[in-house]
Enzyme design. Structure first.
Site, PDB file in Angstrom:
ATOM      1  N   LYS A   1      -2.847   5.865  -4.315  1.00 11.03           N
ATOM      2  CA  LYS A   1      -3.938   6.814  -4.032  1.00 11.03           C
ATOM      3  C   LYS A   1      -3.668   8.136  -4.724  1.00 11.03           C
ATOM      4  CE  LYS A   1      -3.715   4.768   0.567  1.00 11.03           C
ATOM      5  NZ  LYS A   1      -2.283   4.616   0.879  1.00 11.03           N
TER       6      LYS A   1
ATOM      7  N   ASP B   1       0.835  -1.205   0.000  1.00  8.73           N
ATOM      8  CA  ASP B   1       0.000   0.000   0.000  1.00  8.73           C
ATOM      9  C   ASP B   1       0.865   1.249   0.000  1.00  8.73           C
ATOM     10  OD1 ASP B   1      -2.993   1.021   0.856  1.00  8.73           O
ATOM     11  OD2 ASP B   1      -1.423   2.292   1.701  1.00  8.73           O
TER      12      ASP B   1
HETATM   13  P1  NAD Z   1       0.677   1.606  11.772  1.00  8.96           P
HETATM   14  O1  NAD Z   1      -0.470   1.557  12.702  1.00  8.96           O
HETATM   15  O2  NAD Z   1       0.872   0.523  10.791  1.00  8.96           O
HETATM   16  O3  NAD Z   1       1.936   1.789  12.705  1.00  8.96           O
HETATM   17  C1  NAD Z   1       3.228   1.690  12.218  1.00  8.96           C
HETATM   18  C2  NAD Z   1       4.181   1.793  13.395  1.00  8.96           C
HETATM   19  O4  NAD Z   1       3.881   0.772  14.354  1.00  8.96           O
HETATM   20  C3  NAD Z   1       5.618   1.519  12.967  1.00  8.96           C
HETATM   21  O5  NAD Z   1       6.244   2.700  12.538  1.00  8.96           O
HETATM   22  C4  NAD Z   1       6.207   0.947  14.228  1.00  8.96           C
HETATM   23  O6  NAD Z   1       6.603   2.015  15.042  1.00  8.96           O
HETATM   24  C5  NAD Z   1       5.059   0.243  14.879  1.00  8.96           C
HETATM   25  N1  NAD Z   1       5.068  -1.231  14.641  1.00  8.96           N
HETATM   26  C6  NAD Z   1       4.854  -1.926  13.486  1.00  8.96           C
HETATM   27  N2  NAD Z   1       4.878  -3.241  13.709  1.00  8.96           N
HETATM   28  C7  NAD Z   1       5.123  -3.406  15.037  1.00  8.96           C
HETATM   29  C8  NAD Z   1       5.261  -4.540  15.868  1.00  8.96           C
HETATM   30  N3  NAD Z   1       5.130  -5.778  15.403  1.00  8.96           N
HETATM   31  N4  NAD Z   1       5.507  -4.316  17.189  1.00  8.96           N
HETATM   32  C9  NAD Z   1       5.619  -3.064  17.688  1.00  8.96           C
HETATM   33  N5  NAD Z   1       5.474  -1.959  16.943  1.00  8.96           N
HETATM   34  C10 NAD Z   1       5.244  -2.130  15.622  1.00  8.96           C
HETATM   35  O7  NAD Z   1       0.633   3.048  11.053  1.00  8.96           O
HETATM   36  P2  NAD Z   1       0.717   3.600   9.569  1.00  8.96           P
HETATM   37  O8  NAD Z   1       2.005   3.273   8.924  1.00  8.96           O
HETATM   38  O9  NAD Z   1       0.382   5.047   9.637  1.00  8.96           O
HETATM   39  O10 NAD Z   1      -0.469   2.830   8.820  1.00  8.96           O
HETATM   40  C11 NAD Z   1      -0.260   1.696   8.028  1.00  8.96           C
HETATM   41  C12 NAD Z   1      -0.360   2.024   6.560  1.00  8.96           C
HETATM   42  O11 NAD Z   1      -1.640   2.601   6.276  1.00  8.96           O
HETATM   43  C13 NAD Z   1       0.611   3.106   6.095  1.00  8.96           C
HETATM   44  O12 NAD Z   1       1.935   2.657   6.002  1.00  8.96           O
HETATM   45  C14 NAD Z   1      -0.028   3.522   4.808  1.00  8.96           C
HETATM   46  O13 NAD Z   1       0.259   2.586   3.794  1.00  8.96           O
HETATM   47  C15 NAD Z   1      -1.499   3.526   5.196  1.00  8.96           C
HETATM   48  N6  NAD Z   1      -2.008   4.843   5.633  1.00  8.96           N
HETATM   49  C16 NAD Z   1      -3.016   5.414   4.924  1.00  8.96           C
HETATM   50  C17 NAD Z   1      -3.536   6.641   5.305  1.00  8.96           C
HETATM   51  C18 NAD Z   1      -4.665   7.236   4.519  1.00  8.96           C
HETATM   52  O14 NAD Z   1      -4.991   8.405   4.731  1.00  8.96           O
HETATM   53  N7  NAD Z   1      -5.277   6.496   3.631  1.00  8.96           N
HETATM   54  C19 NAD Z   1      -3.012   7.325   6.405  1.00  8.96           C
HETATM   55  C20 NAD Z   1      -1.972   6.732   7.120  1.00  8.96           C
HETATM   56  C21 NAD Z   1      -1.496   5.485   6.730  1.00  8.96           C
END
Ligand code: NAD
Length: 280
Positions: free
Chosen positions: A74, A44
């Site tokens: 997107k 994504d």
């Molecule tokens: P997320 O909830 O996936 O959190 C990511 C963070 O969680 C990492 O940076 C790390 O610090 C922690 N993490 C990941 N795996 C872990 C584990 N196993 N144990 C402990 N900590 C862990 O947040 P995100 O990246 O903002 O969201 C996921 C994806 O959603 C994004 O990468 C993106 O592709 C998408 N997204 C879309 C929008 C939108 O407006 N459509 C907005 C934000 C994110």
């Protein structure tokens, strides 16, 4: 990997890798290589992440055939017209080194989304996108979209985690047969959800991490998840969630810790949406 069937008959792997805020080509490439190795096939990204090109290179360097991959991007909020959306889509395709996308989303319900949708319908009808959807759309946005839409969105990607469970929207999307996809599924590392005592207790009972329990909870709500990590160990851990299940009681315990607490932008806030439109 579990696959969910979308309302147009296409399928989507229920878990993928998110790459928001991965701003280093080396990090992105090693994360994608690691993810492919442990079984991820769904990725994504978005134009505004400024890493489509690196993702395209990482996928091109792998020996996984294109038809096994599921790629989402997107269209960003600075594109407000039909023509701008078509142009933005073709730029994404080129960067991603592919001739179709599996899923293309309107990133936010900012100005012009009905027109953007018309462009996406045309790209879908031309076979350039397998499924089209929206992101950060709540019920009023969806209703306004449907006044002109000919095709119903297949997916709505919205912030969702145990402290922001979006229960009403989840019910609404189910009633519309639109798949609910969670962004920020782990709370983006912004809240202390990973230390929540209810989740810690459930994690201990299953000998899993809190992150794995949260991802399992999403999956059992029929939600698509795209957790982000660039660390090999976490990338592997996050996909290792198909060998256990939460009981109804555990699902209810997690339902009870909702705080209705958004971690990021509110799509109902017009000023916030306007502010995003000048970003490139
Ligand atoms: P997320 O909830 O996936 O959190 C990511 C963070 O969680 C990492 O940076 C790390 O610090 C922690 N993490 C990941 N795996 C872990 C584990 N196993 N144990 C402990 N900590 C862990 O947040 P995100 O990246 O903002 O969201 C996921 C994806 O959603 C994004 O990468 C993106 O592709 C998408 N997204 C879309 C929008 C939108 O407006 N459509 C907005 C934000 C994110």
């Amino acid at each position: 990997m579990e696959q969910l069937k979308l309302n147009n008959g296409q399928t989507i792997p229920q878990l993928g890798l998110g790459v928001f805020k991965v701003q280093d080509a080396g990090d992105l490439k090693s994360a994608v290589a690691e993810a492919l190795k442990v079984g991820y096939r769904h990725f994504d990204t978005a134009t505004i992440y400024h890493n489509e090109e690196w993702l395209g290179e990482a996928l091109a360097e792998s020996d996984v055939p294109r038809e096994e991959l599921f790629i989402t991007s997107k269209v960003w909020n600075n594109n407000t017209t039909y023509d701008e959306t078509i142009t933005a889509f073709h730029e994404s395709l080129k960067k991603l080194q592919t001739d179709y996308l599996d899923l293309y989303l309107i990133h936010w319900p900012s100005e012009g989304y009905n027109e953007k949708w018309r462009a996406m319908e045309s790209l879908y009808n031309d076979g350039l996108i397998k499924s089209i959807g929206v992101s950060n759309f709540e019920k009023p946005h969806m209703e306004k979209l449907m006044t002109t839409a000919k095709i119903k969105p297949a997916v709505d990607q919205v912030e969702t985690h145990p402290y922001f469970q979006h229960k009403e929207l989840n019910e609404y999307l189910k009633s519309m047969d639109i798949a609910h996809e969670a962004w920020g599924p782990l709370g983006q590392g912004k809240s202390n959800v990973l230390e929540d005592p209810v989740l810690v207790k459930i994690a201990e009972a299953h000998d899993k991490s809190v992150a794995q329990v949260i991802l399992r909870w999403h999956l059992q709500r029929d939600i698509i998840v795209i957790p982000k990590s660039v660390h090999a160990e976490r990338i592997a851990q996050n996909i290792n969630v198909f060998d256990f299940s939460l009981t109804d009681e555990e699902m209810s315990m997690i339902a009870s810790i909702d705080k209705n607490q958004r971690g990021s932008g509110d799509p109902n806030d017009e000023e916030f949406l306007k502010g995003t439109m000048s970003r490139r």
